[in-house]
Write an enzyme that holds these catalytic residues in place. Structure first.
Site, PDB file in Angstrom:
ATOM      1  N   LEU A   1       0.766  -1.204   0.088  1.00  0.00           N
ATOM      2  CA  LEU A   1       0.080  -0.017   0.214  1.00  0.00           C
ATOM      3  C   LEU A   1       0.811   1.186  -0.270  1.00  0.00           C
ATOM      4  O   LEU A   1       1.981   1.366   0.591  1.00  0.00           O
ATOM      5  CB  LEU A   1      -0.985   0.131   1.266  1.00  0.00           C
ATOM      6  CG  LEU A   1      -1.955  -1.181   1.526  1.00  0.00           C
ATOM      7  CD1 LEU A   1      -2.507  -0.788   2.832  1.00  0.00           C
ATOM      8  CD2 LEU A   1      -2.876  -1.018   0.177  1.00  0.00           C
ATOM      9  N   ASP A   2       0.384   2.369  -0.741  1.00  0.00           N
ATOM     10  CA  ASP A   2       1.074   3.407  -0.499  1.00  0.00           C
ATOM     11  C   ASP A   2       1.244   4.156   0.968  1.00  0.00           C
ATOM     12  O   ASP A   2       0.350   3.751   1.674  1.00  0.00           O
ATOM     13  CB  ASP A   2       0.587   4.777  -1.361  1.00  0.00           C
ATOM     14  CG  ASP A   2       0.416   4.565  -2.833  1.00  0.00           C
ATOM     15  OD1 ASP A   2       1.239   3.607  -3.495  1.00  0.00           O
ATOM     16  OD2 ASP A   2      -0.364   5.045  -3.634  1.00  0.00           O
ATOM     17  N   ALA A   3       2.152   4.796   1.076  1.00  0.00           N
ATOM     18  CA  ALA A   3       2.478   5.122   2.674  1.00  0.00           C
ATOM     19  C   ALA A   3       1.247   5.739   3.264  1.00  0.00           C
ATOM     20  O   ALA A   3       0.859   5.754   4.444  1.00  0.00           O
ATOM     21  CB  ALA A   3       3.963   6.221   2.587  1.00  0.00           C
TER      22      ALA A   3
ATOM     23  N   THR B   1      -1.708   5.465   2.159  1.00  0.00           N
ATOM     24  CA  THR B   1      -2.979   4.431   2.060  1.00  0.00           C
ATOM     25  C   THR B   1      -2.940   3.830   3.133  1.00  0.00           C
ATOM     26  O   THR B   1      -2.253   3.111   3.568  1.00  0.00           O
ATOM     27  CB  THR B   1      -2.943   3.934   0.791  1.00  0.00           C
ATOM     28  OG1 THR B   1      -2.996   4.890  -0.351  1.00  0.00           O
ATOM     29  CG2 THR B   1      -4.196   3.183   0.567  1.00  0.00           C
TER      30      THR B   1
ATOM     31  N   ARG C   1      -4.934   5.755  -7.818  1.00  0.00           N
ATOM     32  CA  ARG C   1      -4.932   7.400  -7.934  1.00  0.00           C
ATOM     33  C   ARG C   1      -4.670   7.548  -9.289  1.00  0.00           C
ATOM     34  O   ARG C   1      -5.278   8.802  -9.830  1.00  0.00           O
ATOM     35  CB  ARG C   1      -3.715   7.577  -6.966  1.00  0.00           C
ATOM     36  CG  ARG C   1      -3.967   7.339  -5.612  1.00  0.00           C
ATOM     37  CD  ARG C   1      -2.407   7.388  -4.877  1.00  0.00           C
ATOM     38  NE  ARG C   1      -1.947   8.528  -4.670  1.00  0.00           N
ATOM     39  CZ  ARG C   1      -0.867   8.900  -4.190  1.00  0.00           C
ATOM     40  NH1 ARG C   1       0.095   7.754  -4.100  1.00  0.00           N
ATOM     41  NH2 ARG C   1      -0.261   9.820  -4.318  1.00  0.00           N
TER      42      ARG C   1
END
Length: 324
Positions: free
Chosen positions: A141-143, A145, A245
């Protein structure tokens, strides 16, 4: 230190604070680290050094940032006691409910305070897995998110889970708030994603990129601070970097709070993208048992939602195969 990030700013979400912009452009760095680098002279705007993290940058500005180089592959991550919730665990797998602001593993300029550092403190046997810089990590996961992700505790589990993800047998669903009046009919975005042609830290829709598919379904509509907003559900069929995104930006419904691909509305108390991995389902890699876990909106997203108010339109729609 020569600049290794050059941004030519345009589009929605501007003006924006310099530190917030760079925090999202270099997600491996914490906001504190970005602010420290700005104060040390690592950022210029239109070729002039800017030492104030709170300085605003505008459409048409050119920002250059001298981010640190990548972490040495010879330096294995160290165990650290960090705060995060384990939603499920057994001898073979873990399901983590990752908080926003925590990178999954080390990257450019960041060695510490990652999920891997925290996992090694709680489960030291993970240090025996390869690769050493991200042991047990089979997806990310993105930081900024939040939400659910599965981690393998054994080599056999890692191999089986990676194969299941490639075969699209792991059900990964998200809740997002986007800007715009989203269509009420469910559908799918099928557009290839690759590195942005000029900005190395971004992804973009590019010909020749890797296949990327995202299913979507409308949940509810809002109107706040002069803009229509929509709560939607999303299901990943592939797992490209920044996929949701980028896809939301590409179809004209950028994610709220995302200063890179989305739109920031200053009146809404939100310091990151409104994106949460709320559902994860998969077959256990050893027992074959079906596992399904859910995660509610975290407090920061709940506060943002409360500031937006009650929905003006709501539609119940599934994001599964039959609904999309």
């Amino acid at each position: 230190m020569s600049p290794n990030l050059i941004l030519e700013l345009e589009g929605d979400g501007l003006p924006i604070r310099l530190d917030l912009l760079l925090r999202h452009e270099v997600p491996e760095l914490s906001r504190t680290e970005v602010q420290r680098l700005i104060r040390s002279g690592a950022a210029t705007v239109n070729s002039r050094t800017v030492n104030s993290p709170s300085s605003k940058v505008h459409s048409g500005d050119t920002v250059e940032f001298s981010a640190p180089g990548p972490v040495s592959p010879d330096a294995p991550p160290a165990p650290q006691n960090l705060d995060f919730h384990i939603a499920y665990e057994d001898a073979h797998v873990l399901v983590v409910d990752k908080p926003a602001g925590m990178a999954v593993h080390a990257g450019a300029g960041r060695r510490d305070s990652t999920l891997v550092n925290g996992l090694l403190a709680r489960y030291p046997e993970l240090a025996n897995l390869e690769p050493v810089e991200r042991p047990g990590i089979v997806h990310r996961l993105d930081a900024d998110t939040s939400g659910l992700m599965v981690v393998a505790r054994t080599l056999a589990a890692a191999s089986a889970l990676s194969a299941a993800i490639r075969a699209r047998e792991v059900d990964r669903r998200y809740t997002a708030m986007v800007v715009g009046r989203f269509p009420t009919m469910p559908g799918v975005i099928d557009r290839p994603i690759g590195r942005h042609p000029t900005i190395r830290t971004r992804q973009a829709i590019v010909s020749g990129g890797r296949p990327a598919r995202t299913r979507f379904a409308y949940r509810s509509g809002y109107f706040a601070f002069g803009k229509p907003l929509s709560m939607i559900s999303l299901k990943l069929e592939t797992g490209r970097m920044h996929q949701i995104r980028v896809h939301m930006q590409a179809i004209g419904y950028p994610i709220l709070g995302d200063p890179v691909y989305g739109i920031v509305i200053p009146e809404i108390p939100l310091r990151r993208q409104f994106l949460h991995a709320n559902h994860l389902a998969f077959r256990h890699p050893v027992t074959g048992e079906g596992l399904a876990l859910s995660s509610p909106l975290p407090p920061d997203l709940s506060r943002a939602l409360a500031s937006i108010g009650s929905p003006s339109i709501a539609v119940l729609s599934a994001v599964g195969d039959s609904g999309c």
